[in-house]
Design an enzyme around this catalytic site. Structure first.
Site, PDB file in Angstrom:
ATOM      1  N   ASP A   1       9.086  -6.339  -5.027  1.00 61.34           N
ATOM      2  CA  ASP A   1       8.187  -6.970  -4.069  1.00 61.34           C
ATOM      3  C   ASP A   1       8.005  -8.392  -4.571  1.00 61.34           C
ATOM      4  OD1 ASP A   1       5.658  -5.859  -2.018  1.00 61.34           O
ATOM      5  OD2 ASP A   1       5.498  -7.878  -2.887  1.00 61.34           O
TER       6      ASP A   1
ATOM      7  N   CYS B   1      10.917   4.488   6.595  1.00 60.15           N
ATOM      8  CA  CYS B   1       9.713   4.891   7.335  1.00 60.15           C
ATOM      9  C   CYS B   1       8.839   3.662   7.551  1.00 60.15           C
ATOM     10  CB  CYS B   1       8.943   5.969   6.569  1.00 60.15           C
ATOM     11  SG  CYS B   1       9.795   7.544   6.474  1.00 60.15           S
ATOM     12  N   ALA B   2       9.473   2.470   7.578  1.00 57.74           N
ATOM     13  CA  ALA B   2       8.689   1.233   7.738  1.00 57.74           C
ATOM     14  C   ALA B   2       8.913   0.633   9.120  1.00 57.74           C
ATOM     15  CB  ALA B   2       9.041   0.245   6.633  1.00 57.74           C
ATOM     16  N   ARG B   3      10.031  -0.041   9.305  1.00 60.80           N
ATOM     17  CA  ARG B   3      10.342  -0.631  10.603  1.00 60.80           C
ATOM     18  C   ARG B   3      11.852  -0.638  10.820  1.00 60.80           C
ATOM     19  NH1 ARG B   3       6.113   0.347  12.069  1.00 60.80           N
ATOM     20  NH2 ARG B   3       4.496  -0.964  12.983  1.00 60.80           N
TER      21      ARG B   3
ATOM     22  N   HIS C   1       9.171   8.250  14.865  1.00 56.82           N
ATOM     23  CA  HIS C   1       8.069   7.369  14.432  1.00 56.82           C
ATOM     24  C   HIS C   1       6.777   8.171  14.198  1.00 56.82           C
ATOM     25  CE1 HIS C   1       6.724   2.899  14.566  1.00 56.82           C
ATOM     26  NE2 HIS C   1       5.944   3.589  13.751  1.00 56.82           N
ATOM     27  N   LEU C   2       6.902   9.131  13.267  1.00 53.51           N
ATOM     28  CA  LEU C   2       5.771  10.036  13.007  1.00 53.51           C
ATOM     29  C   LEU C   2       5.029   9.727  11.709  1.00 53.51           C
ATOM     30  CD1 LEU C   2       7.199  13.567  13.985  1.00 53.51           C
ATOM     31  CD2 LEU C   2       5.764  12.032  15.342  1.00 53.51           C
TER      32      LEU C   2
ATOM     33  N   ARG D   1       0.830  -1.218   0.000  1.00 51.36           N
ATOM     34  CA  ARG D   1       0.000   0.000   0.000  1.00 51.36           C
ATOM     35  C   ARG D   1       0.862   1.266   0.000  1.00 51.36           C
ATOM     36  NH1 ARG D   1      -2.153  -3.654   3.450  1.00 51.36           N
ATOM     37  NH2 ARG D   1      -4.286  -4.323   3.042  1.00 51.36           N
TER      38      ARG D   1
ATOM     39  N   ALA E   1       2.669   7.916  10.756  1.00 52.92           N
ATOM     40  CA  ALA E   1       1.198   7.861  10.765  1.00 52.92           C
ATOM     41  C   ALA E   1       0.595   8.987  11.587  1.00 52.92           C
ATOM     42  CB  ALA E   1       0.750   6.520  11.331  1.00 52.92           C
TER      43      ALA E   1
ATOM     44  N   ASP F   1      12.631   7.206  10.257  1.00 51.71           N
ATOM     45  CA  ASP F   1      11.482   7.468  11.136  1.00 51.71           C
ATOM     46  C   ASP F   1      11.338   6.374  12.180  1.00 51.71           C
ATOM     47  OD1 ASP F   1       9.055   8.875  11.885  1.00 51.71           O
ATOM     48  OD2 ASP F   1       7.924   7.236  10.969  1.00 51.71           O
TER      49      ASP F   1
ATOM     50  N   GLU G   1      12.915   1.645  20.175  1.00 55.70           N
ATOM     51  CA  GLU G   1      12.236   2.937  20.319  1.00 55.70           C
ATOM     52  C   GLU G   1      11.721   3.087  21.739  1.00 55.70           C
ATOM     53  OE1 GLU G   1       9.298   3.257  17.207  1.00 55.70           O
ATOM     54  OE2 GLU G   1      10.779   2.912  15.635  1.00 55.70           O
TER      55      GLU G   1
ATOM     56  N   THR H   1       8.525  -2.616   3.729  1.00 56.32           N
ATOM     57  CA  THR H   1       8.108  -3.989   4.029  1.00 56.32           C
ATOM     58  C   THR H   1       7.762  -4.072   5.513  1.00 56.32           C
ATOM     59  OG1 THR H   1      10.264  -4.782   4.761  1.00 56.32           O
ATOM     60  CG2 THR H   1       9.880  -4.785   2.388  1.00 56.32           C
TER      61      THR H   1
HETATM   62  P1  NAD Z   1       1.583  -3.693   3.029  1.00 58.76           P
HETATM   63  O1  NAD Z   1       1.291  -4.995   3.695  1.00 58.76           O
HETATM   64  O2  NAD Z   1       0.517  -3.073   2.206  1.00 58.76           O
HETATM   65  O3  NAD Z   1       2.909  -3.806   2.134  1.00 58.76           O
HETATM   66  C1  NAD Z   1       4.042  -4.502   2.548  1.00 58.76           C
HETATM   67  C2  NAD Z   1       4.657  -5.127   1.315  1.00 58.76           C
HETATM   68  O4  NAD Z   1       5.890  -5.730   1.659  1.00 58.76           O
HETATM   69  C3  NAD Z   1       3.782  -6.240   0.699  1.00 58.76           C
HETATM   70  O5  NAD Z   1       3.460  -5.928  -0.643  1.00 58.76           O
HETATM   71  C4  NAD Z   1       4.660  -7.466   0.792  1.00 58.76           C
HETATM   72  O6  NAD Z   1       4.509  -8.354  -0.313  1.00 58.76           O
HETATM   73  C5  NAD Z   1       6.043  -6.839   0.826  1.00 58.76           C
HETATM   74  N1  NAD Z   1       7.063  -7.748   1.301  1.00 58.76           N
HETATM   75  C6  NAD Z   1       6.964  -8.767   2.190  1.00 58.76           C
HETATM   76  N2  NAD Z   1       8.147  -9.402   2.305  1.00 58.76           N
HETATM   77  C7  NAD Z   1       9.016  -8.773   1.466  1.00 58.76           C
HETATM   78  C8  NAD Z   1      10.376  -8.955   1.143  1.00 58.76           C
HETATM   79  N3  NAD Z   1      11.095  -9.940   1.699  1.00 58.76           N
HETATM   80  N4  NAD Z   1      10.944  -8.119   0.248  1.00 58.76           N
HETATM   81  C9  NAD Z   1      10.225  -7.127  -0.311  1.00 58.76           C
HETATM   82  N5  NAD Z   1       8.927  -6.917  -0.058  1.00 58.76           N
HETATM   83  C10 NAD Z   1       8.328  -7.723   0.833  1.00 58.76           C
HETATM   84  O7  NAD Z   1       2.017  -2.722   4.215  1.00 58.76           O
HETATM   85  P2  NAD Z   1       2.084  -1.138   4.188  1.00 58.76           P
HETATM   86  O8  NAD Z   1       0.816  -0.579   4.727  1.00 58.76           O
HETATM   87  O9  NAD Z   1       2.557  -0.684   2.868  1.00 58.76           O
HETATM   88  O10 NAD Z   1       3.191  -0.887   5.318  1.00 58.76           O
HETATM   89  C11 NAD Z   1       4.560  -1.107   5.043  1.00 58.76           C
HETATM   90  C12 NAD Z   1       5.389  -0.956   6.313  1.00 58.76           C
HETATM   91  O11 NAD Z   1       5.276   0.367   6.825  1.00 58.76           O
HETATM   92  C13 NAD Z   1       4.987  -1.871   7.480  1.00 58.76           C
HETATM   93  O12 NAD Z   1       6.173  -2.294   8.132  1.00 58.76           O
HETATM   94  C14 NAD Z   1       4.227  -0.949   8.417  1.00 58.76           C
HETATM   95  O13 NAD Z   1       4.203  -1.403   9.733  1.00 58.76           O
HETATM   96  C15 NAD Z   1       5.023   0.325   8.230  1.00 58.76           C
HETATM   97  N6  NAD Z   1       4.331   1.551   8.600  1.00 58.76           N
HETATM   98  C16 NAD Z   1       5.047   2.488   9.289  1.00 58.76           C
HETATM   99  C17 NAD Z   1       4.442   3.679   9.609  1.00 58.76           C
HETATM  100  C18 NAD Z   1       5.174   4.712  10.392  1.00 58.76           C
HETATM  101  O14 NAD Z   1       4.569   5.371  11.229  1.00 58.76           O
HETATM  102  N7  NAD Z   1       6.451   4.924  10.150  1.00 58.76           N
HETATM  103  C19 NAD Z   1       3.099   3.930   9.234  1.00 58.76           C
HETATM  104  C20 NAD Z   1       2.424   2.952   8.532  1.00 58.76           C
HETATM  105  C21 NAD Z   1       3.056   1.756   8.210  1.00 58.76           C
HETATM  106  C1  MLT Z   2       1.921   1.368  11.814  1.00 60.85           C
HETATM  107  O1  MLT Z   2       2.424   0.245  11.738  1.00 60.85           O
HETATM  108  O2  MLT Z   2       0.716   1.570  11.581  1.00 60.85           O
HETATM  109  C2  MLT Z   2       2.787   2.508  12.134  1.00 60.85           C
HETATM  110  O3  MLT Z   2       4.010   2.176  12.605  1.00 60.85           O
HETATM  111  C3  MLT Z   2       2.137   3.643  12.812  1.00 60.85           C
HETATM  112  C4  MLT Z   2       1.851   3.474  14.243  1.00 60.85           C
HETATM  113  O4  MLT Z   2       2.430   2.634  14.905  1.00 60.85           O
HETATM  114  O5  MLT Z   2       1.029   4.202  14.745  1.00 60.85           O
END
Ligand code: NAD
Ligand code: MLT
Length: 319
Positions: free
Chosen positions: A179, A238-240, A287-288, A159, A290, A264, A269, A211
């Site tokens: 992906d 900005c993922a994990r 971690h901002l 997404r 969202a 982020d 943390e 991811t």
């Molecule tokens: P999502 O599930 O829509 O997308 C994740 C994608 O990663 C999927 O398409 C999946 O196929 C892919 N994936 C899985 N294993 C993989 C690999 N080995 N190599 C490459 N791709 C792989 O999730 P999303 O909503 O797009 O969220 C993505 C990340 O962002 C998550 O870790 C989520 O927790 C994080 N996130 C962080 C914040 C924040 O505040 N910083 C906010 C929202 C989400």
């Molecule tokens: C999430 O995975 O949705 C983000 O890291 C945002 C949050 O933890 O609030």
């Protein structure tokens, strides 16, 4: 605080948008007893949740096996956000407790934050601002790079990855995407080039990761991958925390291989003591991704609606 036992006890352990939990407050037919008690230690949480039916969290509260064991009445855990890595899913499954999340509600906010971080990284905006606050008018140190015609590698094309790609194309970047589920047809439809992680390492000027943190993605970017990258590459996470190995990133920045990183998220943390934050090439936010009014309302509404659905029908939308 004592929790009533007859009503359905909903315990909100992290700060959530008040507008987002409005559906719960409006569901008067369900006799919901909503308790908001945030900032608790594990011990405090454990001492308060014996009679709780639903535990609702964001990311600050870690729902451990011990927490789940103490919540003997627990039926559902709601996570107002995407990642469920702060919840012991195995322990929840063993007890037959349903875990719901809000997969869509913060997508736009996280994508916008990623683009803001990439642009800030390219133009040294935090460093220049800090310098100005310190009384300097320094127009020589902070000469940045343009995004236009640069190659962005997006690793994890779900997404948020897709939304980041749309915006990067608006900045006239070339986008490479990896992906495991990305098909050639979907890549063409979205106007990106399907690539391997190795191709991204070799060709990208900027690399952003989107991811989840899984065994396969932990340390996905490490010293071997940095060695394949272009000199002067810039990274965004900005993922994990942990998808990019923090020690290897530190070394790669100090050696000059990596020109900078925008972070982020961190392995631990709050990350106030992280050594990466001592490097002037690193910009960071706590971690901002969202943290917008819209996203926080949206994720809380989604989880609230799933709780209501569960008690009305026995089913949920986002298990
Ligand atoms: P999502 O599930 O829509 O997308 C994740 C994608 O990663 C999927 O398409 C999946 O196929 C892919 N994936 C899985 N294993 C993989 C690999 N080995 N190599 C490459 N791709 C792989 O999730 P999303 O909503 O797009 O969220 C993505 C990340 O962002 C998550 O870790 C989520 O927790 C994080 N996130 C962080 C914040 C924040 O505040 N910083 C906010 C929202 C989400
Ligand atoms: C999430 O995975 O949705 C983000 O890291 C945002 C949050 O933890 O609030």
């Amino acid at each position: 605080m004592t929790v009533a036992t007859k009503a359905i006890n909903i315990f909100i352990a992290d700060p959530l948008s008040e507008d987002g939990i409005a559906p719960l407050r409006a569901a008067t037919d369900l006799d919901l007893n909503i308790i908001v008690d945030t900032g608790l230690s594990q011990e405090e949480l454990i001492s308060k949740i014996a009679d709780v039916d639903v535990l609702l969290v964001r990311s600050q509260t870690t729902v451990t096996r011990e927490v789940i064991a103490a919540a003997t009445n627990l039926k559902l855990i709601g996570r107002a956000g995407v990642g469920v890595d702060n919840i012991d899913l195995t322990a929840a499954t063993e007890r037959g407790i349903i875990v719901v999340n809000a997969p869509d509600g913060n997508t736009n906010s996280a994508a916008e934050h990623t683009i803001a971080m990439m642009t800030s990284l390219a133009r040294y905006i935090p460093q220049a601002y800090n310098s100005l606050l310190n009384g300097k008018w320094d127009r020589k140190t902070y000469v940045g790079v343009e995004l236009k015609n640069k190659t962005l590698g997006v690793v994890g094309f779900g997404r948020i990855g897709v939304e980041v790609a749309h915006r990067a194309k608006g900045s006239r970047m070339n986008v490479l995407a990896y992906d495991p589920f990305l098909t050639e047809e979907r890549a063409q439809e979205l106007g990106v080039t399907k690539a391997t992680v190795e191709e991204i390492c070799e060709q990208a000027d900027f690399i952003t990761v989107h991811t989840p943190l899984l065994p396969e993605t932990r340390n996905l970017f490490n010293k071997e991958k940095f060695a394949m990258m272009k000199d002067g590459v810039r990274l965004i996470n900005c993922a994990r925390g942990g998808i990019i190995n923090e020690d290897d990133l530190y070394d790669a920045i100090v050696s000059g291989k990596v020109a900078g990183a925008a972070l982020d998220v961190f392995i631990e943390e709050p990350a106030t003591d992280n050594k990466l934050l001592t490097l002037p090439q690193v910009i960071a936010t706590p971690h901002l991704g969202a943290s917008t009014i819209e996203a926080q309302e949206s994720v809380a509404v989604d989880v609230s609606n799933d709780i209501i659905k569960f008690f009305n029908t026995g089913t949920v939308t986002n298990p």
